[in-house]
Scaffold this active site. Sequence first.
Site, PDB file in Angstrom:
ATOM      1  N   ARG A  45       1.262  -1.602  -0.078  1.00  0.00           N
ATOM      2  CA  ARG A  45      -0.324   0.381  -0.406  1.00  0.00           C
ATOM      3  C   ARG A  45       1.177   1.419  -0.101  1.00  0.00           C
ATOM      4  O   ARG A  45       2.105   1.306   0.059  1.00  0.00           O
ATOM      5  CB  ARG A  45      -1.111  -0.224   1.169  1.00  0.00           C
ATOM      6  CG  ARG A  45      -0.125  -0.371   2.444  1.00  0.00           C
ATOM      7  CD  ARG A  45      -0.239   0.316   3.256  1.00  0.00           C
ATOM      8  NE  ARG A  45      -0.671   1.683   3.882  1.00  0.00           N
ATOM      9  CZ  ARG A  45       0.672   2.563   3.639  1.00  0.00           C
ATOM     10  NH1 ARG A  45       1.503   1.836   4.181  1.00  0.00           N
ATOM     11  NH2 ARG A  45       0.665   3.589   3.775  1.00  0.00           N
ATOM     12  N   GLY A  46      -0.071   2.349  -0.372  1.00  0.00           N
ATOM     13  CA  GLY A  46       0.407   3.243  -0.497  1.00  0.00           C
ATOM     14  C   GLY A  46       1.669   3.930  -1.077  1.00  0.00           C
ATOM     15  O   GLY A  46       1.850   2.734  -2.765  1.00  0.00           O
ATOM     16  N   ALA A  47       0.801   4.831  -2.021  1.00  0.00           N
ATOM     17  CA  ALA A  47       0.380   5.589  -3.470  1.00  0.00           C
ATOM     18  C   ALA A  47       2.216   5.525  -4.069  1.00  0.00           C
ATOM     19  O   ALA A  47       2.027   4.745  -5.015  1.00  0.00           O
ATOM     20  CB  ALA A  47       0.193   6.981  -3.483  1.00  0.00           C
ATOM     21  N   ARG A  82      -7.273  -0.058  -7.692  1.00  0.00           N
ATOM     22  CA  ARG A  82      -7.638   0.846  -6.777  1.00  0.00           C
ATOM     23  C   ARG A  82      -7.330   2.512  -7.662  1.00  0.00           C
ATOM     24  O   ARG A  82      -6.989   2.216  -8.231  1.00  0.00           O
ATOM     25  CB  ARG A  82      -6.001   0.645  -5.784  1.00  0.00           C
ATOM     26  CG  ARG A  82      -6.381  -0.347  -4.253  1.00  0.00           C
ATOM     27  CD  ARG A  82      -5.467   0.586  -3.255  1.00  0.00           C
ATOM     28  NE  ARG A  82      -6.164   1.360  -2.081  1.00  0.00           N
ATOM     29  CZ  ARG A  82      -5.830   1.360  -0.743  1.00  0.00           C
ATOM     30  NH1 ARG A  82      -4.594   1.394  -1.217  1.00  0.00           N
ATOM     31  NH2 ARG A  82      -6.680   2.449  -0.365  1.00  0.00           N
ATOM     32  N   GLN A 188      -3.434   2.684   9.954  1.00  0.00           N
ATOM     33  CA  GLN A 188      -1.591   3.047   8.839  1.00  0.00           C
ATOM     34  C   GLN A 188      -0.531   2.899  10.296  1.00  0.00           C
ATOM     35  O   GLN A 188       0.512   2.948  10.378  1.00  0.00           O
ATOM     36  CB  GLN A 188      -1.222   3.147   7.854  1.00  0.00           C
ATOM     37  CG  GLN A 188      -2.560   2.445   6.524  1.00  0.00           C
ATOM     38  CD  GLN A 188      -3.774   2.384   6.594  1.00  0.00           C
ATOM     39  OE1 GLN A 188      -4.866   3.167   7.083  1.00  0.00           O
ATOM     40  NE2 GLN A 188      -4.607   2.953   5.174  1.00  0.00           N
ATOM     41  N   ASP A 229      -2.188  11.372  -2.284  1.00  0.00           N
ATOM     42  CA  ASP A 229      -2.251   9.888  -3.332  1.00  0.00           C
ATOM     43  C   ASP A 229      -2.991  10.217  -4.792  1.00  0.00           C
ATOM     44  O   ASP A 229      -2.752  10.201  -5.948  1.00  0.00           O
ATOM     45  CB  ASP A 229      -3.563   8.891  -3.077  1.00  0.00           C
ATOM     46  CG  ASP A 229      -3.367   8.003  -1.927  1.00  0.00           C
ATOM     47  OD1 ASP A 229      -2.906   8.797  -0.561  1.00  0.00           O
ATOM     48  OD2 ASP A 229      -2.767   6.503  -2.027  1.00  0.00           O
ATOM     49  N   ASN A 239      -5.788  12.187   0.212  1.00  0.00           N
ATOM     50  CA  ASN A 239      -5.477  11.363   1.163  1.00  0.00           C
ATOM     51  C   ASN A 239      -5.937  10.614   1.522  1.00  0.00           C
ATOM     52  O   ASN A 239      -6.606  10.721   1.700  1.00  0.00           O
ATOM     53  CB  ASN A 239      -4.467  12.629   2.026  1.00  0.00           C
ATOM     54  CG  ASN A 239      -2.641  12.070   1.948  1.00  0.00           C
ATOM     55  OD1 ASN A 239      -2.256  10.869   1.993  1.00  0.00           O
ATOM     56  ND2 ASN A 239      -2.610  11.766   3.605  1.00  0.00           N
ATOM     57  N   LYS A 240      -5.159  10.041   2.286  1.00  0.00           N
ATOM     58  CA  LYS A 240      -5.573   8.992   3.777  1.00  0.00           C
ATOM     59  C   LYS A 240      -6.849   9.692   4.255  1.00  0.00           C
ATOM     60  O   LYS A 240      -7.140  10.787   4.461  1.00  0.00           O
ATOM     61  CB  LYS A 240      -5.012   8.403   4.481  1.00  0.00           C
ATOM     62  CG  LYS A 240      -5.748   7.728   5.442  1.00  0.00           C
ATOM     63  CD  LYS A 240      -6.723   6.467   4.753  1.00  0.00           C
ATOM     64  CE  LYS A 240      -5.883   6.026   3.920  1.00  0.00           C
ATOM     65  NZ  LYS A 240      -6.807   4.697   3.370  1.00  0.00           N
TER      66      LYS A 240
END
Length: 345
Positions: A45-47, A82, A188, A229, A239-240
């Site tokens: 995960r993580g862009a 995603r 996270q 992201d 973003n998150k």
Amino acid sequence: MTAPLELAGDRLLILDQTLLPGQEVVLELRTADEVAAAILRLAVRGAPLIGVAAAYGLALEVASQPDVESLERGARALCAARPTAVNLAWAVDRVRAAALAAGADNLAAAALAEAVAIHTEDEAASRALAAHGADYLAGKQRILTVCNTGALAASGEGTALAVIAELARRSPHGEVSVLACETRPLLQGARLTVWELVNLGIPHALIADGAAAGLIARGEVDAVIAGCDRVAANGDTANKVGTYGLSLAAQAAGIPFVIAGPRSTIDPATPDGAGIEIEERGGDEVRYAGGALLTIADVPVRNPAFDVTPAALISALVTEAGVAAPPSRAAIADLLHATATPLSA
Ligand code: MRU
């Protein structure tokens, strides 16, 4: 620390982030479908890192089936995993274009070379943006962050957390400390950022997401920094989920709110935040935590994984090519055309 991602011949080794910090389990993935499934369930995960993983996933796919049909099918599967982080489609498009340009006989070799280039560039971007971000935030000591933006989320030391790590290295007496938002629903921050901060030796405290605005208002935070992201052409940034609220609290308190990410996260084709697709994930991620049911089993749930912070609330966008402060349309266009070099070593 086990590498979050590593190519080993015909396998992509991925540290399963859903099991951290309790267990370090490495998955061995061989096909684009397997990599897409790992991206979907956030094992990786993580862009920036899902871009690198997808690039390798497509390269592995055409290594075993070196034809255009496999290339196109693999690219579709990976892009569908995603929707919000633009790095995913960006990396897949790069590998696909390089393979097609190389022609049928060189498809697999070209795809692999491009995936390796994406990985190498992402690592260099992390180093450079950390230096730019630490220059911008010089003197700030009490930093609040959200989600996980470190070595588990991008190559090298990451994005926002790489900036924090660089700030910490530059502070002679360990003055830099971090408030890490837990980042519900998948935690996270609590699971991954805290683990990384321990490994980095940076003083920190974990906070419930709901505590952030109050602590900022009470003057306990010098700056907020988050990853991204997708950054639209005008600077609006996905973003998150929860990031937008932090930007409002930072503005009310008069402290900097900074976004850090490689330029692969900038999407010039999306004019503003309204055009960013926000991933909605399954309701059980909210109903449960750590396998325990928190609520009524069939309660209706909304679970947007991201939110959009308007550019007007962002003090600076930190990239490997420099800082856009504030991130206006023109400043972002300049960053996209600039050469990436750190301001200081
Ligand atoms: O759903 P996730 O864990 O992939 O979300 C990650 C984030 O929102 C990060 O802040 C972003 O990808 C930047 S990571 C360097």
